[in-house]
Each structure stands twice: as structure tokens, then as C-alpha cells.
Scaffold this motif. Structure first.
Motif, short mmCIF file in Angstrom:
data_model
loop_
_atom_site.label_atom_id
_atom_site.label_comp_id
_atom_site.label_asym_id
_atom_site.label_seq_id
_atom_site.Cartn_x
_atom_site.Cartn_y
_atom_site.Cartn_z
N ASP A 24 38.50 -37.02 49.47
CA ASP A 24 39.83 -36.45 49.75
C ASP A 24 39.72 -35.38 50.83
O ASP A 24 40.55 -35.30 51.73
N ASP A 84 42.06 -28.98 51.16
CA ASP A 84 41.57 -29.36 49.83
C ASP A 84 40.91 -28.22 49.05
O ASP A 84 40.18 -28.47 48.11
N ASP A 163 40.70 -39.39 44.59
CA ASP A 163 41.21 -38.28 43.76
C ASP A 163 41.99 -38.77 42.54
O ASP A 163 42.11 -38.04 41.56
MN MN Z 1 41.42 -33.22 46.43
#
Ligand code: MN
Length: 335
Positions: A24, A84, A163
Motif C-alpha cells: 500500500d 501511509d 491492505d
Molecule cells: Mn496502508
């Protein structure tokens, strides 16, 4: 200055991801790089994080081979984008003391908001209801009225797949976004493949040998399996569980005078029998093999220097005794 103006007017951008960056994180970083290039053709980009996970590296190699992710920050950048994560600690030791001007820092994240976020970045795009940062980056493309390339569509989908644990946890919104990405050219199969890691051959051989040499015991309806390998005993245990064992105990003898016993059980086994592989089995095996043992209820081990076969036999007896003592009513265990 608006976020769009910041991107358009900064001649250099630094994109930071968290340490041991997962798919991610790296996919969001790559998508942010594309977004910047679309609004600022000549700007220079550096992607930096303290280590990239093996899986994340594999995803990048699949869709954007040769992508440079540096581990250190070189020079000054007019704009910083953090993705993130929302705190310095998560950037890892080497990067957490990075300096930036909050008025020129954007933070894009889906974790629970942290008070630190406001100190680091003056521009927050934080949506904790999203299951991935990649989905938030898609919103930014939408807000700017820009579309992403097919490659970026694949990267974004890979980030979402990771994720959400391949949609194990998901929402209608996330599923719609995934469909939209596939329609925009994301290669779903390639994304799924990119998220699978294959162990080294030696490890796969150990897993197969463990299966070939396995001995099975049926204890009160539970399948308890023991085996021997020279190495990768923990991986061999997981393989035996995947094959259907409720409890797997594998002895490893990597060299003379070294004995390692590893064990795993399913959650169902632990919840219904209360047999704790750490305290009921491995702690007691330690002495027998001339070493020590311990661990968790579902995953435990012992390290010593002798009597591997005797230890395996004894471990089955210990599991049998522990099942007998279990707090769970025995009747319930019968199919
Ligand atoms: Mn993430």
C-alpha cells in the motif's frame, strides 16, 4: 497555497513512506509520483523509505521495474509528501529526524489520526474510513480531474488487495473502486500474482520432506502430526497445518548437537482444548533435549542439543495429557 498549487509550483518533491514499506505504501508513493508528473512535467521526484518489504519490492518489480526507492534523503526538496503513516516514528530510525516546512508538507494516510500529523504537515488528506492509502490517492486524482495510467491502476489495485487482505475486510466503496481500477486497465491477475511470494527452493524441499516423513496421531478427534527435517522446521509446521493437521510438531537437526523443535496448532484446536503449546508442551521438552523451550499457545518451540526423536514422541504424549486436562468438555470435541 492549495495542494494542487503546491504540486504545480514545487520544482522538487520528496515522497516518504513508512519503514519496511508494504505494497500500500510503495504503490501510493508511485501513484503520487505520477500525479506530480501530470501537473508538473519538469519537477524532480525522489521516493524514500527506510527499507521496502520483500512483497512490496516484488509488486514494484512487476509493474514498474527499475523504480528507485532510496533509503536516505538527498538534498533539499520544495515539497514533501508523506504516505501511509502519520507519525515520525513509523518512518524508521534513519528518517524520523527529517526536516520539512509543514506549509510545504502533505500527508496522505488512512490510519487513525495522530496529533503529531498536524505538527509534521500543514496539508492533511487523512481518511481513516478508507481501507488503504491507495484509495485516498485515487480521490486526489479525481479532485484534480486527472486520470491515471494503466500501470498505476494496477499498482493502486495491488495496494488495495494487500491492505484488505484480498477483500477479506472490505466495503462496497472499496469493491467499487477495485472494479473501476480493472475497467481503467488494472491487470487483476497480475496484481494477485505479484502479491504471492514463493519460498526458496530449499525451504520448499524441507516442507515437502516434512510431509513425506510425517507421522499421524489421532488424539480425541484431533490430528496431531510430527515430522523431522534438517532445517525450516517452523515453515514445515505451517505446511503441515495447511495440509490439514490440527497440531504440527517438527524436529530440526541442522547440525550435530543442535536440536530445534517447532510446533503450531490451529486456533480452533487451542480454543476448544485449551492446550497451550508453550507451557504444556515446549517448556517441558526443553530439559529432555538439553536446552529450553517456550512460546505462545499456538506457536512454540524448544532449542537444545540432543534426543530429537525422543522429544517428538514425548511431545505427542504431552499433547495427549494436556487434551485430557483441557477445560473444554470432551464430548463437544467429537464430530
Ligand atoms: Mn496502508
Amino acid at each position: 497555497m492549495s495542494i494542487r498549487a503546491l504540486l504545480e509550483k514545487s520544482s522538487s518533491m520528496l515522497v516518504l513512506g513508512h519503514q519496511n514499506a508494504d505494497p500500500d505504501a510503495v504503490c501510493s508513493m508511485a501513484a503520487v509520483a505520477e500525479l506530480y508528473r501530470l501537473v508538473n512535467e519538469r519537477g524532480s521526484i525522489s521516493l524514500v523509505c527506510d527499507d521496502v518489504s520483500r512483497l512490496a519490492a516484488q509488486v514494484l518489480e512487476t509493474f514498474l521495474p527499475g523504480t528507485m526507492i532510496s533509503r536516505t534523503i538527498d538534498g533539499n526538496h520544495e515539497l514533501v509528501v508523506i504516505v501511509d503513516t502519520n507519525n515520525r516514528f513509523q518512518l524508521g530510525e534513519a528518517l524520523q529526524s527529517f526536516r520539512s516546512d509543514p506549509s510545504r508538507t502533505i500527508l496522505i494516510d488512512h490510519h487513525e489520526p495522530s496529533p503529531e500529523a498536524n505538527e509534521i504537515a500543514g496539508h492533511l488528506i487523512v481518511k481513516s474510513n478508507k481501507s488503504s492509502t491507495c484509495e485516498i490517492v485515487i480521490d486526489v486524482f479525481d479532485d484534480f480531474g486527472l486520470s491515471f495510467s494503466k500501470t498505476t491502476a494496477s499498482l493502486l489495485l495491488a495496494g488495495i488487495l494487500f491492505d484488505t487482505r484480498r477483500f477479506f475486510y472490505t466495503t462496497t466503496d472499496t469493491l467499487s473502486t477495485a472494479i473501476r481500477l480493472v475497467k481503467a486497465g488494472a491487470d487483476y491477475q497480475a496484481c494477485v500474482d505479484a502479491l504471492v511470494t514463493k519460498p526458496d527452493r530449499s525451504e520448499r524441499i524441507a516442507r515437502l520432506k516434512a510431509a513425506a516423513r510425517s507421522e499421524m496421531y489421532l488424539l480425541d478427534g484431533w490430528l496431531v502430526v510430527t515430522s523431522r527435517v534438517s532445517a525450516f522446521e517452523a515453515s514445515a509446521c505451517r505446511a503441515l497445518i495447511d495440509l490439514g493437521a490440527d497440531v504440527a510438531i517438527v524436529g530440526g537437526t541442522p547440525s550435530k548437537d543442535v536440536v530445534r523443535i517447532s510446533s503450531r496448532s490451529t486456533n480452533e484446536f487451542y480454543q476448544r482444548t485449551h492446550v497451550n503449546l508453550g507451557t504444556d508442551v515446549m517448556e517441558r521438552l526443553g530439559e529432555l533435549i538439553g536446552g529450553v523451550g517456550g512460546g505462545h499457545p499456538n506457536a512454540a518451540g524448544a532449542n537444545g542439543k540432543k534426543s530429537c526423536d525422543r522429544a517428538l514422541t514425548r511431545s505427542v504424549e504431552l499433547v495427549r495429557e494436556a487434551i485430557g486436562k483441557g477445560k473444554a468438555p470432551v464430548k463437544e470435541l467429537e464430530p
